[in-house]
Structures are given as C-alpha cells and as structure tokens.
Design a protein around this motif. Structure first.
Motif, PDB file in Angstrom:
ATOM      1  N   VAL A   1      -6.379  -8.544   7.662  1.00 16.03           N
ATOM      2  CA  VAL A   1      -5.205  -7.709   7.379  1.00 16.03           C
ATOM      3  C   VAL A   1      -4.302  -8.396   6.359  1.00 16.03           C
ATOM      4  O   VAL A   1      -3.825  -7.764   5.412  1.00 16.03           O
ATOM      5  N   ALA A   2      -4.079  -9.672   6.533  1.00 15.46           N
ATOM      6  CA  ALA A   2      -3.243 -10.416   5.588  1.00 15.46           C
ATOM      7  C   ALA A   2      -3.873 -10.413   4.195  1.00 15.46           C
ATOM      8  O   ALA A   2      -3.168 -10.253   3.186  1.00 15.46           O
ATOM      9  N   HIS A   3      -5.199 -10.560   4.139  1.00 13.58           N
ATOM     10  CA  HIS A   3      -5.908 -10.551   2.860  1.00 13.58           C
ATOM     11  C   HIS A   3      -5.780  -9.175   2.201  1.00 13.58           C
ATOM     12  O   HIS A   3      -5.520  -9.078   1.004  1.00 13.58           O
ATOM     13  N   ALA A   4      -5.956  -8.107   2.994  1.00 11.61           N
ATOM     14  CA  ALA A   4      -5.833  -6.752   2.455  1.00 11.61           C
ATOM     15  C   ALA A   4      -4.422  -6.507   1.924  1.00 11.61           C
ATOM     16  O   ALA A   4      -4.251  -5.909   0.861  1.00 11.61           O
ATOM     17  N   ASN A   5      -3.404  -6.977   2.650  1.00 16.98           N
ATOM     18  CA  ASN A   5      -2.028  -6.817   2.184  1.00 16.98           C
ATOM     19  C   ASN A   5      -1.798  -7.554   0.872  1.00 16.98           C
ATOM     20  O   ASN A   5      -1.122  -7.044  -0.020  1.00 16.98           O
ATOM     21  N   ALA A   6      -2.357  -8.748   0.754  1.00 16.06           N
ATOM     22  CA  ALA A   6      -2.215  -9.516  -0.485  1.00 16.06           C
ATOM     23  C   ALA A   6      -2.916  -8.796  -1.639  1.00 16.06           C
ATOM     24  O   ALA A   6      -2.383  -8.738  -2.754  1.00 16.06           O
ATOM     25  N   GLU A   7      -4.095  -8.239  -1.380  1.00 18.15           N
ATOM     26  CA  GLU A   7      -4.806  -7.489  -2.416  1.00 18.15           C
ATOM     27  C   GLU A   7      -4.036  -6.227  -2.801  1.00 18.15           C
ATOM     28  O   GLU A   7      -3.981  -5.872  -3.971  1.00 18.15           O
ATOM     29  N   ASP A   8      -3.456  -5.548  -1.804  1.00 14.58           N
ATOM     30  CA  ASP A   8      -2.665  -4.353  -2.090  1.00 14.58           C
ATOM     31  C   ASP A   8      -1.468  -4.700  -2.962  1.00 14.58           C
ATOM     32  O   ASP A   8      -1.154  -3.983  -3.913  1.00 14.58           O
TER      33      ASP A   8
ATOM     34  N   ARG B   1      -8.549   3.442  -1.541  1.00 15.55           N
ATOM     35  CA  ARG B   1      -8.038   3.290  -0.159  1.00 15.55           C
ATOM     36  C   ARG B   1      -6.753   4.092   0.036  1.00 15.55           C
ATOM     37  O   ARG B   1      -6.118   4.000   1.073  1.00 15.55           O
ATOM     38  N   GLY B   2      -6.364   4.858  -0.969  1.00 20.63           N
ATOM     39  CA  GLY B   2      -5.160   5.675  -0.862  1.00 20.63           C
ATOM     40  C   GLY B   2      -3.916   4.987  -1.349  1.00 20.63           C
ATOM     41  O   GLY B   2      -2.805   5.418  -1.054  1.00 20.63           O
ATOM     42  N   ALA B   3      -4.074   3.894  -2.094  1.00 20.70           N
ATOM     43  CA  ALA B   3      -2.947   3.137  -2.657  1.00 20.70           C
ATOM     44  C   ALA B   3      -1.895   2.842  -1.599  1.00 20.70           C
ATOM     45  O   ALA B   3      -0.779   3.342  -1.662  1.00 20.70           O
ATOM     46  N   PRO B   4      -2.271   2.038  -0.597  1.00 23.67           N
ATOM     47  CA  PRO B   4      -1.306   1.733   0.483  1.00 23.67           C
ATOM     48  C   PRO B   4       0.024   1.265  -0.067  1.00 23.67           C
ATOM     49  O   PRO B   4       0.080   0.440  -0.984  1.00 23.67           O
ATOM     50  N   LYS B   5       1.094   1.818   0.476  1.00 19.19           N
ATOM     51  CA  LYS B   5       2.441   1.486  -0.004  1.00 19.19           C
ATOM     52  C   LYS B   5       2.810   0.050   0.354  1.00 19.19           C
ATOM     53  O   LYS B   5       2.389  -0.486   1.368  1.00 19.19           O
ATOM     54  N   GLN B   6       3.645  -0.522  -0.479  1.00 19.99           N
ATOM     55  CA  GLN B   6       4.131  -1.873  -0.265  1.00 19.99           C
ATOM     56  C   GLN B   6       5.351  -1.845   0.631  1.00 19.99           C
ATOM     57  O   GLN B   6       6.149  -0.929   0.573  1.00 19.99           O
ATOM     58  N   ASN B   7       5.505  -2.871   1.451  1.00 17.54           N
ATOM     59  CA  ASN B   7       6.687  -2.967   2.338  1.00 17.54           C
ATOM     60  C   ASN B   7       7.880  -3.499   1.605  1.00 17.54           C
ATOM     61  O   ASN B   7       7.839  -4.200   0.704  1.00 17.54           O
TER      62      ASN B   7
END
Length: 117
Positions: free
Chosen positions: A23-30, A111-117
C-alpha cells in the motif's frame, strides 16, 4: 500444536507487513504519477474525475479497463499525441517523457488515477 500457533502468527504478521508495504509503495507510485502529470501539463486538459478539454483520467480508465492492449496504446498516444479518440481537439505529443514515466503514468490512469491526500 504450539509450533503451529507460532507459524500462524508469523504468517499473519508477515502478511500484514507485506500488505502495508505494498500500500505504501502504491501510494508513492500514485504521488509520482500525479507529479509527472502535473509537471508535463497533463492537468491543463485532463482532470481526475471531470472533463476539461480532454476526458477525465477516470473516463479513460473506464473506456480501456477491458482492453488488453491499453497500456501500449495509451503510452503511444501520450508520447505521440493525436486526435480522434475523444473528439476533434488534438492532444499534443509528450516526447520528453521517458518510457518508465510513461508506464507509471498509464498504470496510474488505468487504476483510475487515485486522488492524492
């Protein structure tokens, strides 16, 4: 019996940390993909969830979610530009993007361009 309980706990702990790391890796990639989109003026014509000049990234994801060739097609479309896929307004070529950046950007879009926090 005691050894099996320890094995189950170890497996649970390992699985938990593996999930957390992924999850952390995916967030960093996003975050990196969003930065690439921002730095290369993609967000001037595209938004994550609404049409601007071009389609939203989520609309692109919906159109190509079942297409096995979407990754290759979209990388080429971003790199070379073009028109006709979403209307008459042409998309300019993004020739400065590396293959790795194109891959990351397209994966994020698909992946639907997950929004950034």
């Amino acid at each position: 019996m005691y050894l099996k309980r320890i094995d189950v706990k170890i497996i649970f702990i390992f699985t938990f940390f593996a999930f957390f790391i992924s999850v952390a890796h995916a967030n960093a990639e996003d975050e990196k993909a969003f930065a690439i989109a921002k730095q290369n003026a993609c967000l001037g014509c595209h938004a994550i969830d609404k049409k601007i000049v071009g389609p939203s990234f989520q609309s692109v994801q919906q159109r190509y979610k079942s297409d096995a060739n979407a990754q290759v097609f979209l990388k080429s479309k971003i790199a070379k530009g073009g028109n006709g896929s979403w209307g008459v307004v042409p998309m300019p070529a993004n020739t400065k993007l590396s293959d790795a950046d194109l891959s990351l950007l397209v994966s994020w879009i698909l992946r639907g361009a997950p929004k950034q926090n």
